[in-house]
Design an enzyme around this catalytic site. Structure first.
Site, PDB file in Angstrom:
ATOM      1  CG  ASP A 202      -1.900   1.145   1.208  1.00 59.28           C
ATOM      2  OD1 ASP A 202      -2.982   0.968   0.636  1.00 59.28           O
ATOM      3  OD2 ASP A 202      -1.575   2.211   1.767  1.00 59.28           O
TER       4      ASP A 202
ATOM      5  CG  ASP B  70      -3.862   8.890 -12.577  1.00 63.26           C
ATOM      6  OD1 ASP B  70      -4.328   8.338 -11.551  1.00 63.26           O
ATOM      7  OD2 ASP B  70      -4.570   9.433 -13.439  1.00 63.26           O
TER       8      ASP B  70
ATOM      9  CG  ASN C 173      -4.599  11.239  -5.755  1.00 61.63           C
ATOM     10  OD1 ASN C 173      -3.875  11.611  -6.674  1.00 61.63           O
ATOM     11  ND2 ASN C 173      -5.531  10.347  -5.932  1.00 61.63           N
TER      12      ASN C 173
ATOM     13  CD  GLU D 274      -4.663   3.894  -1.581  1.00 64.78           C
ATOM     14  OE1 GLU D 274      -4.909   4.276  -0.425  1.00 64.78           O
ATOM     15  OE2 GLU D 274      -5.495   3.964  -2.513  1.00 64.78           O
TER      16      GLU D 274
END
Length: 341
Positions: A197, A214, A205, A239
């Site tokens: 993770d 991305d 983000n 993620e």
């Protein structure tokens, strides 16, 4: 087409026999040309331009097959000798000049496939191979074989595209969750599941935007895809990623996971520069607008299949618990699930 007819009239060529002989070679030239051009997308304008270019390639190929053999014939005798040593029947299939064209076309398609490995170039290479061997069969019907070539190439590309859509994650390019569940069915009694993770990904983000997020996902996926020790990486969702190590224990998989964790942590990400101000700062005042560099980390949890946890969903839960322990331990680390030996 008018140029081809003029060439035919000038040389007084028997259209039926010469066309049948030259068609495979012209198709090879077209396929090698298509393998080299860049895909500019589908539109009426692009299709029209492509058709014109293919017509030019066809005319040039016909002219080359008409005039060049006589000019270079003396220099191609080694090809004739080599083919004759392999099998005299080879010289009945193609002339030395035609063998040269066939070789160049196949090498071009092969090199393009190696450097640009995708379904289109694979289909073009397959089509070129089929066209190249076509004259070896006596009494072949051109229209039937060409139809077979086109149909085979189309079906191959379609199946590969369907496979990629179903089993590859579109953003990162690594195998998807569906591919993971398919892969699990092939595993034996001994394997290790690793859950990964990205640390603070939501905050990252929100701070830098989804475009940068991305790029981070792509970066992490590319690193996980390098995993050694027989491991295989999959994107599970968001993620989260999962790696599977067949026939390994957690202790055997740990060094490879640590290596990947370090690779991710050591890679700096250069953020895009913000738009420049309308008025540039005076010389000697202020600092240049340099892009900011950040680093990301990832946490990992490792669990194994055992007699107590023999279902994949149960092993994933154990790996998730170990991942949560890695987060509590400060992130950017690897934790093993507490399972009986």
């Amino acid at each position: 087409m008018l140029a081809i007819l003029l060439l035919i009239g000038h040389e007084k060529i028997d259209l039926s026999s010469e066309f049948s002989r030259r068609l495979p070679l012209i198709v090879l030239m077209i396929l090698s040309y298509l393998s080299c051009v860049k895909d500019s997308g589908f539109s009426g304008h692009n299709v029209a331009i492509t058709l014109v270019k293919l017509l030019v390639v066809t005319v040039l190929s016909w002219a080359a097959l008409t005039y060049l053999p006589a000019l270079v014939q003396n220099h191609l005798s080694p090809i004739y000798t080599f083919a004759n040593r392999l099998d005299p029947a080879l010289n009945a299939i193609y002339t030395p000049f035609e063998w040269l064209l066939v070789g160049l076309a196949l090498i071009t398609c092969l090199l393009r496939f190696i450097f640009v490995t995708d379904n289109n170039h694979a289909a073009l290479l397959l089509g070129a191979l089929l066209v190249a061997i076509m004259p070896a069969y006596s009494g072949f019907e051109l229209h039937s074989v060409l139809t077979l070539v086109l149909a085979t190439s189309f079906v191959y590309a379609m199946l590969k595209d369907s496979f990629n859509m179903a089993f590859k994650d579109e953003l990162t390019g690594v195998p998807s969750r569906r591919a993971l569940m398919q892969y699990v069915n092939t595993l034996g009694r001994k394997y290790v599941v690793v859950m990964a993770d990205i640390d603070h990904f939501k905050k990252f983000n929100d701070t830098y935007g989804h475009d940068v997020g991305d790029e981070v996902l792509k970066l992490v996926a590319s690193r996980l895809n390098r995993i050694g020790g027989g491991g295989k990486a999959f994107r599970f969702g968001g993620e989260e990623f999962i790696m599977i190590f067949p026939r390994k224990t957690p202790q055997q998989a740990l060094p490879f996971v640590e290596q990947i964790r370090q690779l991710i942590a050591d890679y700096p990400i250069a953020l895009r520069e913000k738009p420049r101000p309308k008025k540039a700062p005076k010389r000697g005042t202020g600092k240049p607008n340099q892009g900011k560099t950040v680093k990301i980390t990832a946490s990992f949890g490792i669990a194994k299949r055992s007699s107590e946890f023999n279902q994949f969903s149960d092993i994933m839960k154990q790996a998730d618990i170990a991942l949560y322990a890695a987060k509590k331990a400060g992130r950017n680390c690897v934790q093993l699930a507490k399972q009986p030996e």
